[in-house]
Design a protein around this motif. Sequence first.
Motif, mmCIF file in Angstrom:
data_model
loop_
_atom_site.group_PDB
_atom_site.id
_atom_site.type_symbol
_atom_site.label_atom_id
_atom_site.label_comp_id
_atom_site.label_asym_id
_atom_site.label_seq_id
_atom_site.Cartn_x
_atom_site.Cartn_y
_atom_site.Cartn_z
ATOM 1 N N GLN A 207 0.834 -1.199 0.000
ATOM 2 C CA GLN A 207 0.000 0.000 0.000
ATOM 3 C C GLN A 207 0.871 1.254 0.000
ATOM 4 O O GLN A 207 0.617 2.203 -0.756
ATOM 5 N N ALA A 208 1.881 1.270 0.856
ATOM 6 C CA ALA A 208 2.757 2.435 0.948
ATOM 7 C C ALA A 208 3.518 2.655 -0.353
ATOM 8 O O ALA A 208 3.655 3.797 -0.828
ATOM 9 N N ARG A 209 4.000 1.584 -0.944
ATOM 10 C CA ARG A 209 4.738 1.702 -2.203
ATOM 11 C C ARG A 209 3.812 2.145 -3.338
ATOM 12 O O ARG A 209 4.192 2.993 -4.155
ATOM 13 N N LEU A 210 2.612 1.607 -3.383
ATOM 14 C CA LEU A 210 1.656 2.017 -4.405
ATOM 15 C C LEU A 210 1.391 3.516 -4.328
ATOM 16 O O LEU A 210 1.398 4.219 -5.345
ATOM 17 N N ARG A 211 1.169 4.014 -3.124
ATOM 18 C CA ARG A 211 0.889 5.434 -2.978
ATOM 19 C C ARG A 211 2.090 6.280 -3.395
ATOM 20 O O ARG A 211 1.950 7.301 -4.077
ATOM 21 N N ASP B 225 1.670 -2.692 -11.279
ATOM 22 C CA ASP B 225 1.077 -1.905 -12.364
ATOM 23 C C ASP B 225 1.505 -0.446 -12.295
ATOM 24 O O ASP B 225 1.849 0.171 -13.314
ATOM 25 N N ALA B 226 1.466 0.114 -11.091
ATOM 26 C CA ALA B 226 1.837 1.518 -10.921
ATOM 27 C C ALA B 226 3.320 1.739 -11.203
ATOM 28 O O ALA B 226 3.707 2.758 -11.802
ATOM 29 N N GLU B 227 4.161 0.796 -10.796
ATOM 30 C CA GLU B 227 5.601 0.920 -11.070
ATOM 31 C C GLU B 227 5.874 0.882 -12.569
ATOM 32 O O GLU B 227 6.675 1.662 -13.091
ATOM 33 N N LEU C 76 -5.636 10.001 -4.385
ATOM 34 C CA LEU C 76 -4.733 9.610 -3.299
ATOM 35 C C LEU C 76 -5.388 9.790 -1.940
ATOM 36 O O LEU C 76 -5.158 8.995 -1.019
ATOM 37 N N ALA C 77 -6.217 10.806 -1.800
ATOM 38 C CA ALA C 77 -6.952 10.990 -0.546
ATOM 39 C C ALA C 77 -7.940 9.850 -0.331
ATOM 40 O O ALA C 77 -8.123 9.360 0.792
ATOM 41 N N ALA D 219 2.437 6.087 -7.258
ATOM 42 C CA ALA D 219 1.328 6.738 -7.952
ATOM 43 C C ALA D 219 1.432 8.256 -7.893
ATOM 44 O O ALA D 219 1.059 8.952 -8.844
ATOM 45 N N SER D 220 1.928 8.772 -6.790
ATOM 46 C CA SER D 220 2.011 10.223 -6.630
ATOM 47 C C SER D 220 2.966 10.864 -7.626
ATOM 48 O O SER D 220 2.913 12.079 -7.858
#
Length: 273
Positions: A14-18, A124-126, A74-75, A21-22
């Motif tokens: 979760q932390a890495r995804l956020r 996917d985000a990476e 993100l929120a 993504a940012s």
Amino acid sequence: MLRVRLLECLAADQARLRQVASADLAAPVPGCPGWTVAELVRHVALVYLHKVECMRAGRMPSTWPPDVSGVEPLALLDRACLALRAEFDARDSAALAPTWYDPDQTVGFWLRRMAQETVVHRVDAELATVQQATEIPDDLATDGIDEVLRIFLGYGTRRWPEEFAAVLPDPAVQLVATAGSTSWLVRLAPEGATVVSDPTESAGRAEPGTIRAEPGTTRAGGSPAGGADATISAAPEELLLWLWRRSADDAVGWAGDRAAVDRLRLALAPATR
């Protein structure tokens, strides 16, 4: 996997995804054609909130999704992560919770599912933002392989046969997939898929007519194991991403009938969209 370990993996991804993504919410997501990173983040958040509602209400939501169009992606993810963790912390894994998988109606099913959902979408985000991929731990990847083969493919082909009818072979084909020290015997047939974990140890539970398969060499051009049509072998992370169609066709080693290998990848398409 143990509950504590799944919670650790879920929190880390979760932390890495956020974080990833940012960097670029507008980037297109190769693994989810038509989506941007913002849409990917919103999807993950809504999946979390759906599971929160399932656990809180003790039933599947009658209307979904809620209108969150005014919430920044993100929120929304932050809110959903906190809500999901609070529900998992408040409930035992064996507590009842409605799921789409009839054999397992527990909170533990959703914990495993959310950990696996998150790691795939973190990748996917990476890929979307062209950032260095974070390694998937072997235990999480092996658990994910088991989930996608036994539940998404084995259960899914029989629970929703209409979605898989066009991608199942006629006649049947049989493969052995190996990741590290764990293997799965997969039989694809017009009526659905049958998957046995660790076939060398559990062949006695396989349906009549299946082959006791021994893990063997899986270099292209070699011989498949145990009389199977083909064998597939890779490190756990590599095999997980290949099964989820997040890597190239040739990202795993194989032996035997290449058409059988390709058929397995094709059969997974309806389950891994």
